[in-house]
Design an enzyme around this catalytic site. Structure first.
Site, short mmCIF file in Angstrom:
data_model
loop_
_atom_site.label_atom_id
_atom_site.label_comp_id
_atom_site.label_asym_id
_atom_site.label_seq_id
_atom_site.Cartn_x
_atom_site.Cartn_y
_atom_site.Cartn_z
N LYS A 233 16.58 78.38 31.62
CA LYS A 233 17.29 78.05 32.87
C LYS A 233 16.99 76.60 33.22
CE LYS A 233 16.30 78.17 37.21
NZ LYS A 233 17.04 76.96 37.57
N GLU B 93 3.61 73.42 32.72
CA GLU B 93 3.54 71.96 32.75
C GLU B 93 3.94 71.54 34.16
OE1 GLU B 93 2.36 70.21 30.41
OE2 GLU B 93 2.51 71.49 28.66
N CYS C 271 6.46 62.86 35.63
CA CYS C 271 5.19 63.52 35.97
C CYS C 271 3.99 62.69 35.54
CB CYS C 271 5.15 64.91 35.34
SG CYS C 271 5.56 64.86 33.59
N GLU D 234 2.19 64.31 45.18
CA GLU D 234 3.21 63.79 44.28
C GLU D 234 4.41 63.29 45.09
OE1 GLU D 234 4.83 66.66 41.49
OE2 GLU D 234 4.64 65.22 39.87
P1 NAD Z 1 10.80 72.45 40.71
O1 NAD Z 1 9.49 73.11 40.56
O2 NAD Z 1 11.39 72.39 42.06
O3 NAD Z 1 11.90 73.17 39.80
C1 NAD Z 1 11.71 73.30 38.41
C2 NAD Z 1 12.58 74.46 37.92
O4 NAD Z 1 12.10 75.66 38.51
C3 NAD Z 1 14.06 74.36 38.27
O5 NAD Z 1 14.82 74.86 37.20
C4 NAD Z 1 14.17 75.29 39.47
O6 NAD Z 1 15.47 75.84 39.64
C5 NAD Z 1 13.18 76.37 39.10
N1 NAD Z 1 12.64 77.13 40.23
C6 NAD Z 1 12.48 76.76 41.51
N2 NAD Z 1 11.94 77.76 42.24
C7 NAD Z 1 11.75 78.80 41.38
C8 NAD Z 1 11.20 80.10 41.53
N3 NAD Z 1 10.76 80.56 42.70
N4 NAD Z 1 11.13 80.89 40.43
C9 NAD Z 1 11.57 80.45 39.23
N5 NAD Z 1 12.10 79.22 39.04
C10 NAD Z 1 12.18 78.40 40.10
O7 NAD Z 1 10.62 71.03 40.03
P2 NAD Z 1 11.68 69.86 39.97
O8 NAD Z 1 11.77 69.30 41.35
O9 NAD Z 1 12.90 70.31 39.27
O10 NAD Z 1 10.95 68.83 38.98
C11 NAD Z 1 10.00 67.95 39.39
C12 NAD Z 1 8.61 68.50 39.14
O11 NAD Z 1 8.44 68.78 37.76
C13 NAD Z 1 7.52 67.50 39.48
O12 NAD Z 1 6.49 68.16 40.15
C14 NAD Z 1 7.06 66.99 38.12
O13 NAD Z 1 5.77 66.47 38.10
C15 NAD Z 1 7.20 68.22 37.31
N6 NAD Z 1 7.29 67.88 35.88
C16 NAD Z 1 6.19 68.12 35.10
C17 NAD Z 1 6.22 67.78 33.74
C18 NAD Z 1 5.03 68.04 32.86
O14 NAD Z 1 5.19 67.93 31.65
N7 NAD Z 1 3.87 68.39 33.38
C19 NAD Z 1 7.37 67.21 33.20
C20 NAD Z 1 8.46 66.99 34.03
C21 NAD Z 1 8.41 67.34 35.38
#
Ligand code: NAD
Length: 485
Positions: A165, A240, A274, A369
């Site tokens: 997803k 991650e 990130c 963040e």
């Molecule tokens: P997010 O956590 O809001 O969403 C990530 C994904 O999770 C999306 O597909 C979203 O639809 C889904 N999601 C949201 N709520 C959910 C739930 N309750 N259950 C299941 N899925 C759910 O993150 P974002 O805003 O899309 O991305 C930014 C974040 O990602 C930042 O915190 C960044 O640091 C992190 N990130 C980490 C890495 C890494 O390798 N550690 C890499 C890229 C991004």
């Protein structure tokens, strides 16, 4: 199958954050579709798991070639749905994914276990590396194609089937990737893309009994929720999560390199990375020159149309994100910090590069963040203090140390708690080496052979090699030696 048939019939507008214009309306999947997608993945599992690694590798190699052939279409779509500069899409996002697919094609054929050996005199032991099963993957919006690839390639290489997803606001390149897999000959059901929102479709996927492992990249709060849901299985989780990377400049550092490195590592992908540099700790003798140099270089950055190859910094992912970033900066200013550049209200989804000084170590702009083009710079005195400050957040994804002294570099690499420590650089990654955090940045590795291992289980096969009916160890159960008759 590439995309599960949509049943929710809810249309979602994917828009270009730089222009506000609609790119495409996609039909979102609903919770019922999760069942269909996971069912197909289960059906396809036995066939894919028993497909020889060389054949899996051939498909991954074809996908790598297809992405390269379609690079410009991928790059434009990524830039349009994210607002990121086209140079970044062309020179980073797409080539990284091409290389990742090729890397995991090779890795598929090189899984290793311990050598077969007699660890007991009467048995021969072997290790089998087997796929975990059906993997439910959830990806974020900041590098949609890269993050989808980081999840899909190792999982498929190891013989798992995947239901992924993407973030609902950036689904387009993941759908294109699934199309490349279909064109490369991936059997139906081995990879399915679910288009839906996190709290409904995402949670239904994580909680589905047909899913054996959940692989998530995203924010720490959502990662915690996912770990809770997965624990009910229980099923394996790979997380991650967020980062707050320190950038530690010692007083013997190459100042010009540190200034350029800090600006590049803060602004890459609009700071929505990130591993981006977010907290610069600079030893006091260099602090003023470093801060002035960073502010000057940030001022020279060209902010504008993401599709113009001359643009350095495009828009953020949304107006909401730009306002969120500005909220962090405004609250820091209210608490006594200053900006040496930027810090002005956003223009739509665009936010100017911003350097914050005089913030407190325990303030939110240093601890949380921000996910925007914002760097907080703080001075330190002793090496001990610099390293302690670098470690003083809940995150531990990435960090960098800037010094010409090999012993300082060695100490920083050992003592800073992070999944990756760069020395005299900050950001580069390679398919061959692992990426993943410690502390609240999660656990598990993306990229590299370590990632392939994440998507396997270790099975011990212990075979009797004596051929006798009455084994020597039976004496622990049968006092008579088992002689009852
Ligand atoms: P997010 O956590 O809001 O969403 C990530 C994904 O999770 C999306 O597909 C979203 O639809 C889904 N999601 C949201 N709520 C959910 C739930 N309750 N259950 C299941 N899925 C759910 O993150 P974002 O805003 O899309 O991305 C930014 C974040 O990602 C930042 O915190 C960044 O640091 C992190 N990130 C980490 C890495 C890494 O390798 N550690 C890499 C890229 C991004």
């Amino acid at each position: 199958m590439s995309t599960a048939p949509a049943r929710s019939a809810e249309l979602f507008p994917v828009t270009n954050p730089a222009t506000g214009k609609l790119i495409e309306e996609i039909e979102l999947h609903g919770i019922a579709d999760v069942d269909t997608a996971v069912g197909s993945a289960r059906e396809a599992l036995t066939g894919w798991a028993s497909t020889p690694p060389g054949e899996r590798a051939a498909i991954l190699n074809r996908v790598s070639v297809l992405i390269e052939e379609r690079a410009e279409e991928f790059a434009l779509t990524e830039t349009r749905q994210c607002g990121k500069p086209i140079r970044l899409s062309r020179e980073f996002d797409i080539p990284v994914t091409v290389d990742n697919a090729a890397f995991f094609a090779g890795a598929a054929r090189s899984l290793e276990g311990k050598a077969s050996a007699e660890y007991s005199a009467d048995h021969t032991s072997t290790i089998r590396r087997e796929p975990v099963g059906v993997v439910g993957s959830i990806a974020p919006w900041n590098y949609p194609l890269n993050m989808a690839g980081w999840k899909i390639f190792p999982a498929l290489a190891a013989g798992n089937t995947v239901v992924i997803k993407p973030a609902e606001i950036t689904p387009l390149t993941t759908v294109m990737l699934a199309k490349a897999f279909a064109d490369a000959g991936l059997p139906d059901g081995v990879l399915t893309v679910l288009l839906g929102r996190g709290p409904d479709v995402g949670e239904a996927l994580v909680g589905h009994n047909g899913v054996d492992m959940v692989s998530f990249t995203g924010s720490t709060p959502v990662g915690k929720r996912i770990a809770e849901l997965a624990a009910r299985g229980p099923r394996r989780v790979h997380l991650e999560l967020g980062g707050k990377a320190p950038f530690v400049v010692f007083d013997d550092a190459d100042l010009e390199a540190a200034i350029h490195g800090a600006v590049a590592a803060t602004l890459i992908n609009g700071g929505q990375d990130c591993t981006a540099a977010t907290r610069a700790y600079v030893q006091r003798p260099l602090f003023r020159k470093f801060a002035d140099g960073v502010a000057g270089l940030m001022e020279s950055v060209r902010v504008g149309d993401p599709e113009d190859p001359a643009t350095d910094l495009g828009s953020l992912i949304s107006i909401m994100q730009a306002e969120r970033v500005h909220g962090f900066v405004s609250r820091a200013l209210d608490a006594g910090a200053r900006t040496l550049c930027g810090g002005t209200a956003p223009d739509g989804a665009f936010y100017r590069p911003t350097l914050v000084v005089d913030a407190q170590q325990d303030s939110e702009i240093v601890q949380d963040e921000v996910f925007g083009p914002v760097l907080a710079a703080l001075p330190f005195d002793s090496d001990d203090e610099g390293i302690a400050l670098a470690n003083d957040t809940r995150y531990g994804l990435a960090a960098s140390a800037w010094t010409r002294d090999v012993y300082r570099a060695g100490r920083a690499s050992r003592e800073i708690a992070a999944g990756c420590v760069w020395v005299n650089d900050h950001i580069p990654l390679v398919s061959d080496m692992p990426h993943g955090g410690v502390k609240a940045s999660g656990y598990g590795k993306d990229l590299s052979a370590y990632s392939l291992e994440e998507y396997t289980t270790v099975k011990h096969v212990m075979s009797d090699n004596t051929g006798v009916a009455r084994k020597s160890w039976h004496r622990t159960v049968f006092a008579s030696g088992g002689d009852h008759g």
